[in-house]
Motif scaffolding. Sequence first.
Motif, PDB file in Angstrom:
ATOM      1  N   ARG A  44      -7.222  31.494  34.545  1.00 36.39           N
ATOM      2  CA  ARG A  44      -7.483  31.067  35.921  1.00 36.39           C
ATOM      3  C   ARG A  44      -8.864  31.479  36.401  1.00 36.39           C
ATOM      4  N   TYR A  45      -9.386  32.587  35.931  1.00 34.52           N
ATOM      5  CA  TYR A  45     -10.773  32.934  36.254  1.00 34.52           C
ATOM      6  C   TYR A  45     -11.733  31.928  35.619  1.00 34.52           C
ATOM      7  N   LEU A  46     -11.504  31.594  34.356  1.00 32.06           N
ATOM      8  CA  LEU A  46     -12.359  30.614  33.689  1.00 32.06           C
ATOM      9  C   LEU A  46     -12.254  29.253  34.372  1.00 32.06           C
ATOM     10  N   PHE A  47     -11.057  28.864  34.736  1.00 38.99           N
ATOM     11  CA  PHE A  47     -10.836  27.594  35.432  1.00 38.99           C
ATOM     12  C   PHE A  47     -11.586  27.563  36.760  1.00 38.99           C
ATOM     13  N   SER A  48     -11.474  28.626  37.532  1.00 41.99           N
ATOM     14  CA  SER A  48     -12.104  28.672  38.847  1.00 41.99           C
ATOM     15  C   SER A  48     -13.623  28.619  38.754  1.00 41.99           C
ATOM     16  N   LEU A  49     -14.196  29.365  37.813  1.00 40.06           N
ATOM     17  CA  LEU A  49     -15.649  29.359  37.669  1.00 40.06           C
ATOM     18  C   LEU A  49     -16.143  28.035  37.090  1.00 40.06           C
ATOM     19  N   GLY A  50     -15.313  27.384  36.268  1.00 44.31           N
ATOM     20  CA  GLY A  50     -15.669  26.056  35.791  1.00 44.31           C
ATOM     21  C   GLY A  50     -15.638  25.042  36.918  1.00 44.31           C
ATOM     22  N   ARG A  51     -14.674  25.158  37.794  1.00 41.40           N
ATOM     23  CA  ARG A  51     -14.568  24.237  38.918  1.00 41.40           C
ATOM     24  C   ARG A  51     -15.740  24.401  39.883  1.00 41.40           C
ATOM     25  N   ALA A  52     -16.255  25.613  39.966  1.00 40.11           N
ATOM     26  CA  ALA A  52     -17.427  25.869  40.813  1.00 40.11           C
ATOM     27  C   ALA A  52     -18.723  25.506  40.109  1.00 40.11           C
ATOM     28  N   HIS A  53     -18.629  25.054  38.844  1.00 45.94           N
ATOM     29  CA  HIS A  53     -19.790  24.688  38.034  1.00 45.94           C
ATOM     30  C   HIS A  53     -20.663  25.893  37.688  1.00 45.94           C
ATOM     31  N   VAL A  54     -20.115  27.108  37.836  1.00 44.86           N
ATOM     32  CA  VAL A  54     -20.804  28.302  37.352  1.00 44.86           C
ATOM     33  C   VAL A  54     -20.703  28.347  35.828  1.00 44.86           C
ATOM     34  N   LEU A  55     -19.529  28.022  35.315  1.00 42.66           N
ATOM     35  CA  LEU A  55     -19.309  27.816  33.896  1.00 42.66           C
ATOM     36  C   LEU A  55     -19.156  26.309  33.665  1.00 42.66           C
ATOM     37  N   PRO A  56     -19.151  25.854  32.428  1.00 42.67           N
ATOM     38  CA  PRO A  56     -19.026  24.410  32.181  1.00 42.67           C
ATOM     39  C   PRO A  56     -17.816  23.804  32.897  1.00 42.67           C
ATOM     40  N   ALA A  57     -18.042  22.658  33.543  1.00 39.26           N
ATOM     41  CA  ALA A  57     -16.975  21.993  34.293  1.00 39.26           C
ATOM     42  C   ALA A  57     -15.838  21.555  33.386  1.00 39.26           C
ATOM     43  N   TRP A  58     -16.077  21.503  32.088  1.00 36.78           N
ATOM     44  CA  TRP A  58     -15.030  21.154  31.120  1.00 36.78           C
ATOM     45  C   TRP A  58     -13.810  22.057  31.258  1.00 36.78           C
ATOM     46  N   LEU A  59     -14.043  23.302  31.693  1.00 35.28           N
ATOM     47  CA  LEU A  59     -12.951  24.263  31.829  1.00 35.28           C
ATOM     48  C   LEU A  59     -12.031  23.931  32.997  1.00 35.28           C
ATOM     49  N   ALA A  60     -12.517  23.151  33.948  1.00 36.54           N
ATOM     50  CA  ALA A  60     -11.786  22.901  35.190  1.00 36.54           C
ATOM     51  C   ALA A  60     -10.896  21.679  35.085  1.00 36.54           C
ATOM     52  N   ARG A  61     -10.065  21.649  34.075  1.00 31.35           N
ATOM     53  CA  ARG A  61      -9.116  20.568  33.920  1.00 31.35           C
ATOM     54  C   ARG A  61      -7.741  21.148  33.596  1.00 31.35           C
ATOM     55  N   THR A  62      -6.722  20.554  34.164  1.00 25.97           N
ATOM     56  CA  THR A  62      -5.368  21.002  33.910  1.00 25.97           C
ATOM     57  C   THR A  62      -4.593  19.911  33.180  1.00 25.97           C
ATOM     58  N   ASN A  63      -3.490  20.293  32.555  1.00 30.66           N
ATOM     59  CA  ASN A  63      -2.661  19.325  31.856  1.00 30.66           C
ATOM     60  C   ASN A  63      -1.571  18.793  32.787  1.00 30.66           C
ATOM     61  N   ALA A  64      -0.633  18.056  32.244  1.00 32.23           N
ATOM     62  CA  ALA A  64       0.404  17.435  33.063  1.00 32.23           C
ATOM     63  C   ALA A  64       1.294  18.467  33.741  1.00 32.23           C
ATOM     64  N   GLN A  65       1.362  19.673  33.205  1.00 34.89           N
ATOM     65  CA  GLN A  65       2.170  20.733  33.806  1.00 34.89           C
ATOM     66  C   GLN A  65       1.392  21.537  34.844  1.00 34.89           C
ATOM     67  N   GLY A  66       0.160  21.132  35.114  1.00 31.01           N
ATOM     68  CA  GLY A  66      -0.657  21.853  36.084  1.00 31.01           C
ATOM     69  C   GLY A  66      -1.206  23.156  35.550  1.00 31.01           C
ATOM     70  N   SER A  67      -1.253  23.300  34.234  1.00 34.90           N
ATOM     71  CA  SER A  67      -1.763  24.521  33.609  1.00 34.90           C
ATOM     72  C   SER A  67      -3.211  24.315  33.179  1.00 34.90           C
ATOM     73  N   PRO A  68      -4.089  25.313  33.362  1.00 37.85           N
ATOM     74  CA  PRO A  68      -5.501  25.178  32.968  1.00 37.85           C
ATOM     75  C   PRO A  68      -5.653  25.268  31.458  1.00 37.85           C
ATOM     76  N   GLN A  69      -5.246  24.225  30.773  1.00 41.03           N
ATOM     77  CA  GLN A  69      -5.128  24.251  29.316  1.00 41.03           C
ATOM     78  C   GLN A  69      -6.445  24.535  28.622  1.00 41.03           C
ATOM     79  N   ARG A  70      -7.531  23.927  29.104  1.00 38.24           N
ATOM     80  CA  ARG A  70      -8.823  24.135  28.456  1.00 38.24           C
ATOM     81  C   ARG A  70      -9.321  25.563  28.637  1.00 38.24           C
ATOM     82  N   ALA A  71      -9.140  26.109  29.823  1.00 35.62           N
ATOM     83  CA  ALA A  71      -9.544  27.491  30.070  1.00 35.62           C
ATOM     84  C   ALA A  71      -8.713  28.446  29.225  1.00 35.62           C
ATOM     85  N   LEU A  72      -7.420  28.177  29.110  1.00 37.64           N
ATOM     86  CA  LEU A  72      -6.565  29.013  28.268  1.00 37.64           C
ATOM     87  C   LEU A  72      -6.974  28.919  26.810  1.00 37.64           C
TER      88      LEU A  72
END
Length: 554
Positions: A364-392
């Motif tokens: 969730r830290y990786l997801f949040s920073l990706g969503r803010a574009h501090v880290l690659p935005a690729w991390l800010a995506r979730t799967n069908a279950q709403g889980s931050p799969q790429r960040a995990l």
Amino acid sequence: MPSRTGLRRFGSPCWGFSVRAAFVPSHGHVRGPVLDFESTGPRGPPTKETNMAESRAHLARNRLGVGAIVFLVLAAVAPMTVLVVVLPLAIALGNGGGIPVAILLVAAALLLFAIGYAQMTKELTNAGGFYAIAVKGLGRVAGLITGIIATIGYNAFVAGALGTIGFFAGMVVVPQITGGAVTLDWFWTGLALFAVVFVLAVSGIHVSAVVLGVALVLEVVMVCTFSISVLVRTGFDPAVFTPQVITSGSLWIGLLLAATAFIGFEATALFGEEAKDPRRTIPRATYAAIIVIGLMHAIAAWAIVSALGVNDAQSQAVEHMEAGDLTLVIIGDYLGESGVIIALVLVVVSLFAAQLAFHNSAGRYLFSLGRAHVLPAWLARTNAQGSPQRALLANFIFAVLIAAIFRTVFPDVPSIATLVPVGLGFATLAIVIVQAIAALAVVAHFRARHDPRWWSTFVAPGLGFVALAVLSTMAVVNFGTVAGSDEPYVLVLPWILVVAVIGGILYGAHLRSRKPEVYERLSEDLERFDEELAESAAESRAVRDPADSEPGAS
């Protein structure tokens, strides 16, 4: 086996956005807004593709109540691991028989911080946790620094946890159960268990909550059974509350090691976006977690020192430091050999649950920073279950690579003497410091607004900040004790924090001059995203109780 690779080294006390509104179809109706965290240019009418992209930038909503979040946090704290590892070390190196009081003092300090934190969460709910709080209270650069430290810390913890569960499951529990006939390599054992953790994490936070709930119940039952057995057969010695016992040995080290037993409580902030009515749920879960953790650890510690004898507890704990078996010996005396086997198995369950909890937090830290574009935005995506799969997945790969490096560099040394002090030692230090920064941010935010609620927004969180700042300083000064190792490559780890501070300042300056839109989003998106969560929570309450949403309803 040399002491450095024995169970003694298992005794580390670490065991302790650019936003654009769009409209999304819902149940046959058009509803909005929701937020698109990637698109910054002109866009046409919403399409099936854009709606799908937007939904994948969100964590699952309204999944977690107070109980579920408390389970997630308590699992991260790992009660059985604290009982078997942290408490004996705290008794030996800290204030001996007075350690139950040290635990209660730490709990009181954290509750003071939680009072101000509760007021902050009524205004801010975000998966960025303390990073988001630092941005809101101390500004963008401080938020960047906090985010960097927290992200490194949580990712390091998961890597260290891989080494810990691999060592304990493969090299301690399996040999114990098989009579020494079978011993498993720590790396492959840890990797196999971590793969299961990853699958559970990407299956959704609700799945993790169920698994962690079951693990936690088993742990708590064992801790309570042990404590009750001591109470019935020996009784709890009230001498632990006398001044001479409280101040025996080193009270300061006792407080520091007691604080490591609370690592994980701060994760309540990370699940705000997935909580039901987060402005109520998160503060309640935080209070409940601190109180339950404090009471459970204090009672368990009271049972240990009472079984040993309050005045003899420290000397006996020191005698058992090399073997790391103090609690197991006491469990054997009170619950028999079968109790020891059950305790060992539950330690593995405890470590598995802690790794799952921290894996979710790191993601969730990786997801949040990706969503803010501090880290690659690729991390800010979730799967069908709403889980931050790429960040995990990123966290999984990072942890495995770090573990593989240690396995290659130290092929004949168990991870408990190499990877664990590095991963868990640094993570503990980083998380304590992030807690202190968040406490300061709470005070700064409300003072800047001249909030009239002096107790809840200044005095209580201010005292909490002072306590956390003292603990942070002690953790740096006594880092070898926190990490459980005096190797030079371990003792230099606190300098990573200096690098993180400098890196955060330089990166903030880079964003401000080269990517001003990203720099502005660091704070603006927290506000906009929080507004949407407030609307979502209001809709959820209206669905649960339509009468409350009617005009004039009282």
